[in-house]
Design an enzyme around this catalytic site. Structure first.
Site, PDB file in Angstrom:
ATOM      1  N   ARG A 129       0.956  -0.983   0.131  1.00 18.76           N
ATOM      2  CA  ARG A 129      -0.104  -0.038  -0.062  1.00 18.76           C
ATOM      3  C   ARG A 129       1.032   1.066  -0.013  1.00 18.76           C
ATOM      4  O   ARG A 129       2.044   1.232   0.732  1.00 18.76           O
ATOM      5  CB  ARG A 129      -0.952   0.026   1.223  1.00 18.76           C
ATOM      6  N   HIS A 177      -0.818   0.242  -9.939  1.00 20.14           N
ATOM      7  CA  HIS A 177      -1.701  -0.513  -9.016  1.00 20.14           C
ATOM      8  C   HIS A 177      -2.075  -1.713  -9.835  1.00 20.14           C
ATOM      9  O   HIS A 177      -3.087  -2.271  -9.639  1.00 20.14           O
ATOM     10  CB  HIS A 177      -2.746   0.120  -8.300  1.00 20.14           C
ATOM     11  N   GLU A 211      -4.046   7.660  -5.410  1.00 19.21           N
ATOM     12  CA  GLU A 211      -4.118   6.962  -6.622  1.00 19.21           C
ATOM     13  C   GLU A 211      -5.379   7.687  -7.509  1.00 19.21           C
ATOM     14  O   GLU A 211      -6.422   7.580  -7.026  1.00 19.21           O
ATOM     15  CB  GLU A 211      -4.235   5.565  -6.460  1.00 19.21           C
TER      16      GLU A 211
END
Length: 323
Positions: free
Chosen positions: A232, A280, A261
């Site tokens: 994370r 991601h 993000e």
């Protein structure tokens, strides 16, 4: 579970899981997006968070009058957990196991890309420059894997298979771990991080791990070391990381996750040539949505049969216990 057919709410953003025709035969299913969750959750027995980054559950928690089970189509549950849910009897399950091998392969790929300077080769290719240079070997290089769950273990096994020396960082110290050999306590990270060439962050985001890698940890790393974050974004102090990378405190980083993000265009990380940035996607290998759907279908069958569910999250710890 109610005596009648269970009521399942599916919170989704775009596409739906492909198992739903089978689920609809056994349950009343309500399909909603985040803005509609408040009207759909009353009377629901179960909730599938197919929109796995949504934080909408907390906003409608007072309406969840019958909820017994939440399944998250992701490994991390940090976007979901809040005090009301932790203190309730609602069971939370996640998608542990689906992303193990893809993320392990992504970590290995990132290590190879940095050791062999593949970004540098691409830049020279685009510029039409022929420039011979030496690259690095990874056999016998040392990797410290922060996070000893199933993804960390698969990563340890894969990196060990290509000749790297592996240690782990977890909640407690041990010296006889089957995959890591030595596991250091997270409180000892600063003392051991300087012994390693690669530091790989795979830990879940919890109160104990938030901001784990700060300026002091980065300063304790080798100047030749690289940081890889597939856990994370909030595990790392991004400002301190950008500063360390721009001033040669560490040699480089491969970053798949970020505090915000998409990564804002204003982030200095975009402009550093010793950083690999991805969106991601480290666990999203072809077929991942089908595998997520199959796991939920299996767990739903278990739920309707009153059997033990897979991947039950310890809501206080914030992850599924066990290696």
């Amino acid at each position: 579970m109610s005596a009648a057919r269970p009521v399942l709410v599916v919170l989704y953003k775009d596409d739906l899981p492909d198992c739903m025709p089978l689920i609809e035969a056994a349950a009343e299913v309500r399909y909603v997006r985040a803005a509609e969750l408040a009207r759909a959750i009353p009377g629901a027995d179960a909730l599938l968070l197919w929109d796995f980054f949504s934080s909408a559950v907390e906003d409608v928690w007072t309406h969840a009058d019958s909820l017994k089970w939440i399944h998250v189509a992701a490994a991390g549950v940090d976007k979901l957990l809040f005090d009301g849910l932790r203190q309730s009897g609602v069971v939370v399950t996640n998608s542990r196991g689906i992303f193990d091998r893809p993320i392990a392969e992504f970590v290995l790929g990132s290590i190879l890309a940095m050791a062999k300077d593949l970004p540098g080769s691409l830049r020279r290719q685009w510029d039409g420059v022929w420039a011979h240079r030496e690259t690095e070997r990874i056999d016998n290089a040392r990797a410290l894997i922060v996070g000893t769950g199933s993804i960390g273990r698969e990563t340890a096994r894969l990196l060990r298979a290509v000749g790297m020396r592996i240690e782990g960082v977890g909640r407690t110290t041990r010296t006889d771990d089957a995959d890591f050999g030595t596991v250091h306590a997270s409180t000892d990270l600063k003392a051991v991080v300087g012994e390693h060439d690669y530091v790989v962050l795979i830990a879940p985001l919890t109160d104990a791990t938030r901001g784990l890698v700060d300026a002091s940890i980065l300063a304790a790393m080798k100047p030749s070391a690289r940081l890889i974050n597939v856990g994370r974004g909030e595990l790392v102090h991004e400002g301190a990381l950008a500063d360390a990378l721009s001033h040669g405190v560490i040699a480089g980083a491969a970053l798949d996750v970020f505090s915000t993000e998409p990564l804002p265009a204003t982030s200095p990380l975009w402009r550093l040539d010793n950083v690999l940035i991805s969106a991601h996607l480290s666990g999203d290998a072809a077929g991942w949505l089908e595998r997520l759907s199959a796991l939920f279908a299996d767990n739903f069958d278990r739920y309707t049969a009153g059997a033990v569910l897979l991947n039950v999250v310890d809501k206080e710890l914030g992850f599924v216990p066990g290696g």
